[in-house]
Design a protein around this motif. Sequence first.
Motif, PDB file in Angstrom:
ATOM      1  N   ARG A   1       8.747   3.025   9.097  1.00  0.00           N
ATOM      2  CA  ARG A   1       7.652   3.924   8.762  1.00  0.00           C
ATOM      3  C   ARG A   1       6.377   3.508   9.509  1.00  0.00           C
ATOM      4  NH1 ARG A   1       6.769   4.263   2.540  1.00  0.00           N
ATOM      5  NH2 ARG A   1       8.822   5.212   2.682  1.00  0.00           N
TER       6      ARG A   1
ATOM      7  N   GLU B   1      -0.386   1.519   6.021  1.00  0.00           N
ATOM      8  CA  GLU B   1      -0.354   0.220   6.662  1.00  0.00           C
ATOM      9  C   GLU B   1      -0.913   0.229   8.077  1.00  0.00           C
ATOM     10  OE1 GLU B   1       3.068  -2.029   4.150  1.00  0.00           O
ATOM     11  OE2 GLU B   1       3.271  -1.834   6.304  1.00  0.00           O
TER      12      GLU B   1
ATOM     13  N   GLN C   1       0.821  -1.198   0.000  1.00  0.00           N
ATOM     14  CA  GLN C   1       0.000   0.000   0.000  1.00  0.00           C
ATOM     15  C   GLN C   1       0.856   1.249   0.000  1.00  0.00           C
ATOM     16  OE1 GLN C   1      -2.738  -0.354   3.159  1.00  0.00           O
ATOM     17  NE2 GLN C   1      -3.691  -2.173   2.324  1.00  0.00           N
ATOM     18  N   SER C   2       0.174   2.346  -0.307  1.00  0.00           N
ATOM     19  CA  SER C   2       0.924   3.593  -0.412  1.00  0.00           C
ATOM     20  C   SER C   2       1.216   4.134   0.986  1.00  0.00           C
ATOM     21  CB  SER C   2       0.138   4.615  -1.221  1.00  0.00           C
ATOM     22  OG  SER C   2      -0.978   5.023  -0.479  1.00  0.00           O
TER      23      SER C   2
END
Lengths: 325, 325, 325, 325, 325
Positions: free
Chosen positions: A186, A91, A86-87
């Motif tokens: 991230r 997430e 996913q971008s």
Amino acid sequence: MIAAVVYGPDGVTEYDDLATARDATGTTWVRVSDADPGELDTVAETFGIHSLVVEDVRNEVRAKTQPYDDYAFTLVKTVELARGDQSFEEEILAEAVGICVGEDWVVSLSVPPDDPVDRVWDAVRRGDSRILDRGPDFTAYRIVDMIVDEYFTVLDDLETDIEAIEEAVTESTDIGTLEDINALRRDLLAFRKVAWPCREAVGVLARGGPTQVRDETEKYYRDVYDHLVQVVDLTETYRDLTTGTRDIYLNTLSQSTNEVMKVLTVIATIFLPLTFVAGVYGMNFAGSPYNMPELTWRYGYPAALVAMGAIAGGMLVYFKRKEYL
Amino acid sequence: MIAAVVYGPDGVTEYDDLATARDATGTTWVRVSDADPGELDTVAETFGIHSLVVEDVRNEVRAKTQPYDDYAFTLVKTVELARGDQSFEEEILAEAVGICVGEDWVVSLSVPPDDPVDRVWDAVRRGDSRILDRGPDFTAYRIVDMIVDEYFTVLDDLETDIEAIEEAVTESTDIGTLEDINALRRDLLAFRKVAWPCREAVGVLARGGPTQVRDETEKYYRDVYDHLVQVVDLTETYRDLTTGTRDIYLNTLSQSTNEVMKVLTVIATIFLPLTFVAGVYGMNFAGSPYNMPELTWRYGYPAALVAMGAIAGGMLVYFKRKEYL
Amino acid sequence: MIAAVVYGPDGVTEYDDLATARDATGTTWVRVSDADPGELDTVAETFGIHSLVVEDVRNEVRAKTQPYDDYAFTLVKTVELARGDQSFEEEILAEAVGICVGEDWVVSLSVPPDDPVDRVWDAVRRGDSRILDRGPDFTAYRIVDMIVDEYFTVLDDLETDIEAIEEAVTESTDIGTLEDINALRRDLLAFRKVAWPCREAVGVLARGGPTQVRDETEKYYRDVYDHLVQVVDLTETYRDLTTGTRDIYLNTLSQSTNEVMKVLTVIATIFLPLTFVAGVYGMNFAGSPYNMPELTWRYGYPAALVAMGAIAGGMLVYFKRKEYL
Amino acid sequence: MIAAVVYGPDGVTEYDDLATARDATGTTWVRVSDADPGELDTVAETFGIHSLVVEDVRNEVRAKTQPYDDYAFTLVKTVELARGDQSFEEEILAEAVGICVGEDWVVSLSVPPDDPVDRVWDAVRRGDSRILDRGPDFTAYRIVDMIVDEYFTVLDDLETDIEAIEEAVTESTDIGTLEDINALRRDLLAFRKVAWPCREAVGVLARGGPTQVRDETEKYYRDVYDHLVQVVDLTETYRDLTTGTRDIYLNTLSQSTNEVMKVLTVIATIFLPLTFVAGVYGMNFAGSPYNMPELTWRYGYPAALVAMGAIAGGMLVYFKRKEYL
Amino acid sequence: MIAAVVYGPDGVTEYDDLATARDATGTTWVRVSDADPGELDTVAETFGIHSLVVEDVRNEVRAKTQPYDDYAFTLVKTVELARGDQSFEEEILAEAVGICVGEDWVVSLSVPPDDPVDRVWDAVRRGDSRILDRGPDFTAYRIVDMIVDEYFTVLDDLETDIEAIEEAVTESTDIGTLEDINALRRDLLAFRKVAWPCREAVGVLARGGPTQVRDETEKYYRDVYDHLVQVVDLTETYRDLTTGTRDIYLNTLSQSTNEVMKVLTVIATIFLPLTFVAGVYGMNFAGSPYNMPELTWRYGYPAALVAMGAIAGGMLVYFKRKEYL
Ligand SMILES: [Mg+2]
Ligand SMILES: [Mg+2]
Ligand SMILES: [Mg+2]
Ligand SMILES: [Mg+2]
Ligand SMILES: [Mg+2]
Ligand SMILES: [Mg+2]
Ligand SMILES: [Mg+2]
Ligand SMILES: [Mg+2]
Ligand SMILES: [Mg+2]
Ligand SMILES: [Mg+2]
Ligand SMILES: [Mg+2]
Ligand SMILES: [Mg+2]
Ligand SMILES: [Mg+2]
Ligand SMILES: [Mg+2]
Ligand SMILES: [Mg+2]
Ligand SMILES: [Mg+2]
Ligand SMILES: [Mg+2]
Ligand SMILES: [Mg+2]
Ligand SMILES: [Mg+2]
Ligand SMILES: [Mg+2]
Ligand SMILES: [Mg+2]
Ligand SMILES: [Mg+2]
Ligand SMILES: [Mg+2]
Ligand SMILES: [Mg+2]
Ligand SMILES: [Mg+2]
Ligand SMILES: [Mg+2]
Ligand SMILES: [Mg+2]
Ligand SMILES: [Mg+2]
Ligand SMILES: [Mg+2]
Ligand SMILES: [Mg+2]
Ligand SMILES: [Mg+2]
């Protein structure tokens, strides 16, 4: 979806009409979830909830606790780990749940479905006496506690990821490994961004800010607060761990370059001198007693081979000592 | 295991019944350790201890001090270093010990065995006058002090590890060394995660938060607090030291690559020109006065050898000056 | 450009004379934007605004809130992203808007044009009842809110940049990519430098510092404050993301060097030994049964070719195993 | 060693008996240094000093100020730089000096010799009027001031080390240089660990915490506090400087690798093509008009030499342009 | 140099005698600059200034504000950028100016010449009415403001340096560039070390700490404080920028190494196989139909040349695809 129940030591009643539920004796819980446009406004009007509160729930702002005149407003985030390709920042799926606690009522507001609230809702409808007779602030605590418990599930999944990456990292220098580490960092960043304000919001409740939270319930909020402190702590620790993992990854790569260089150096250092010697005896000097007499010497060729073997052997011993081999 | 003693200036008596012990004159200490399921609840009920306290001890949450109405609750962590090839964060073994200090009683609670408490327990049963007549808050201080003293033992072991790694680091560029450094940093991280909240929990006692801690005992808690400040300080310092060690390790690796490159460059730079010269005189030009007259010149071969020696010598001097050799 | 309106529940009137507008009943808003030299001073004199305020607006200092005796002064920055090849820090275009809120008047001051203020100005002149009857502090809130809303637009653009760079980073090791990352980090730095003091300035209003901000309006300022907290949070997050991206970029480069080295090593390691063998059989030893009998052996040449093929094949198998290929 | 003096505006008297000295009119200073086991306890008993104070001095804990009922206790550290090849953290030699300031007495306690205290002791015995008539708190200030002055001497020595390393760092890439940088950083770390708590301890005195410190003396403690702020500041700055130095060192190493690579590349790129050309004309093709007619061409050899010279020259021009040379 | 003036709404008078000036009606300003030994003491005695103040000015300690009984003492630093090849930390020239503000007098003290004070001194002597009738605290503000304005000049010069280095950094990998970056970072560090305490010192005045600063003047100190906040902010930003620049520099170097490697690899990979082929046909196998029949094949040589061209062409295509060329 709007649903309303009223409960107390004597039991639980479901209501269809919001105003009737609000005025009934006992603790009133109105739950809005998976909301159609307008449902939030309807409930807000009935309970005198400020339009800024509704806006905050709609915009899914950062977690916070804000005391209003007749109620205390707390917004917390449910968290889910949505694996897959996913971008950016997608997430860690965070959805807002707003909770207003009044004198004898509690309103929970959420635009998406609010799964962790389900369990509290079911407990109330089953008549769980640990909730029924403890007032609206305790019900709110149970909702917040359920939501925060999910945080540990997410952290467990992230820890599993960390361990998988730590295995992978010493085995290959695949560029994908670094991207996995970065994606994990991230996720941790996104998670911390959710958990940190949540800790502050619950901290306000634990220190007994709003008057709607009674002393006895404060103790329970302190317990949730402790959990959130631990959550934020773990997130920091996990980030530190991934930093160490990244260092090992980068070092494995440098190590690989170093070893490639050694192979090249060993091969070149052995064969360049040998090739030179062979080149010398491939020269075409002739016609004079000084011009390459070794070429016609009886043992010239065997001697040259022995000399070349000696050079190669010496080099190998040298590299053995320098630990290149 | 539940055990109870009552003591004061006049001596020590052991009790089997908790309620009798609680009501006897003197300081009552009830110790629960290596607890069966249910033992914590039994004691909590007798002394009116909140269920959240029992939950905290069971879940081994972060260290903390929490004042309740009739008693002050402190949770601290015992620490042990479990060397060996274990999975993430398992090397720093931390177990929770909960301590409730009431008017004239102290209850210590632990699910695993609580070894450092043993020494205080023995001192009390031996009738150590430095504990008997100083009330329950001083007994609690002694337990906390014993637990914190273990922290220094763990730190000493970690310092030994640091010194071993610092020796190793300049000698080899084994990838295992970096993993050792990382494991050590992780241990320090895990240890700091235990010590930091413990410092805060003792700080609350040292500043005289709960009313059950008398002024005289506060001084002793300040002493433990000082020790914990030092523990956290040392942990930070050790992390800084390992950072420096990692830098040296990584640099040793770069240095190694640099030296490998120099060896390769020296060899290639000496033999490539020589091989070229040999190659030239291996060419088959013939049949014309311009075609390789040096091949039949009387001193052709010796001259070629001398020229090649001169090239090699020049290169060596050049590299000597550039400090490649 | 100086413009003045007076409004209240009854409607809106535009005025040419500042003193008349100031004394008219209702909320007076005097707006100075795209200011000629001297226009700021004229308005400041009429409303008794301190010369330090005018200096701050002229010098476009950091955002701040400063209570004066008769009015509260807030300076915030409008932000625009000026893409293109510009010099240092020029990409984040920040312009100052000063707002003085008095008993029944509000003065907005800006030397450049103040586009986001336009929308509030138009709403007032259209007679938007959500502004007209809520006093000067609410008008000021609307201006600040409009300006802060633009911050999210800028952040969205920066996020788009981040995603573009994340794509690019694993594909090439163009030095331009690192410069792009650095330019982005610089933009984020410049943006944070604008947003951080703005957050503090609005925080003062949200905590109800100046007496000119009424309780009801404080709630709205708290909302803007929440937005600014989120803005600063996002800026930090974006910086962290670019750090990760830079790491991947630098690693891609190291990876590339590593692979180049492997290609070189494979080629050199295969051909150097082969060339050596060929060189050996190019030597001119002769005139003795020991001198290169293989040269006239019936299968000498095919055997040499086979041997060289075996060497090459062995090397290839070796490199396959070491994952160089 | 225990020594006692009593002094005031009228002069100085030395005493052998501690109790007599304590009860004499004037300021009593009892100094314990280079203490035998037991000397600390003797003095502590005479002046009613708490056993925790004696323990702190014995264990050389972190610097601190602790008010007790009848006196204020301050522990500071003397610092000395012990150069040489010593193990971890041994280079910054820190020794504890404890100072208790009572109504009309001051007691200084130290297990090792306390050299900086000597100068104050001598001044008192010489009858220095700037100390005699200013009470025990001023005497304590003089001791602390003397000790802190030594800190600047240590910092000067460390600055000298920094400058020496900055010289060395651009000249060689000796691995020893990085170890020197690391040792220096470690010294700075150890020094900061001593100075930081000392700053806090003096800060408590400067803010007038203990009642034994009179207002006039507070000003002097503020002065020492300023010095300690500067000491900690400098330590941070020095650490930042060594970070920069380490970067230059590491870069010098990378630069060196880069240059080694360039030398190798230039040599290989010039001689590999030349050797190839020579190899071509060393081939043995013959027996056909197509097979190497250049070998028997009248100007074949000179032409080949010219071609090879042209190739080499072209390469050199190319590398000149790419700044490899 | 000692000079004294007395001024008020009625004008300015210069005085030779300090005591007379002190007692005259109006604001007395005594300015000591470029001081001989003893001049500071003379003035201090006349105005009852504490000896610690004089010491602070002599020792050029960190900037600070300290309230004394009859006056407020502020020490700030003038800053100048002394370019050139100087030793550590010498480039940021900071000189101390001490300012004591009493009931109706101000004393400025400086051992070196205090150039920025000149402009205020001249303004007073010219009879500038914006200073004359606003009391001693406003005069002190003007001095501080003048000194702080110089900070921006220094920052502008440092920004110019940053821009110059940013140009240089992508063009060459000269080791001097990194030294320039480091020198700049050191200047920023030294500058921040001066500006940070200055901000705190002015902050005390802006918050109205000392009673000698009247409410109206506080506003002006707030203005200076804002400037100093901006100065410190910019210093941090500039340090961040130089970090980015250093990254680009280091990357340029890695990029260069990568490219050098590619050149080497391309050349070696093309010529090593070719040289091998040539070597094969330089072998001397003969005397059997299996021994090198290609050597006497009619088109042997052209075929070998074509084969070698094909190998070279294939390699070039391969490298083109891998983007080495
Ligand atoms: Mg909102
Ligand atoms: Mg992602
Ligand atoms: Mg989100
Ligand atoms: Mg969502
Ligand atoms: Mg829970
Ligand atoms: Mg993923
Ligand atoms: Mg490298
Ligand atoms: Mg709990
Ligand atoms: Mg564990
Ligand atoms: Mg744990
Ligand atoms: Mg456990
Ligand atoms: Mg202890
Ligand atoms: Mg291990
Ligand atoms: Mg200003
Ligand atoms: Mg730019
Ligand atoms: Mg700007
Ligand atoms: Mg502008
Ligand atoms: Mg908004
Ligand atoms: Mg750009
Ligand atoms: Mg102690
Ligand atoms: Mg020591
Ligand atoms: Mg120590
Ligand atoms: Mg010692
Ligand atoms: Mg001193
Ligand atoms: Mg040393
Ligand atoms: Mg001083
Ligand atoms: Mg200096
Ligand atoms: Mg200085
Ligand atoms: Mg100076
Ligand atoms: Mg100014
Ligand atoms: Mg310079």
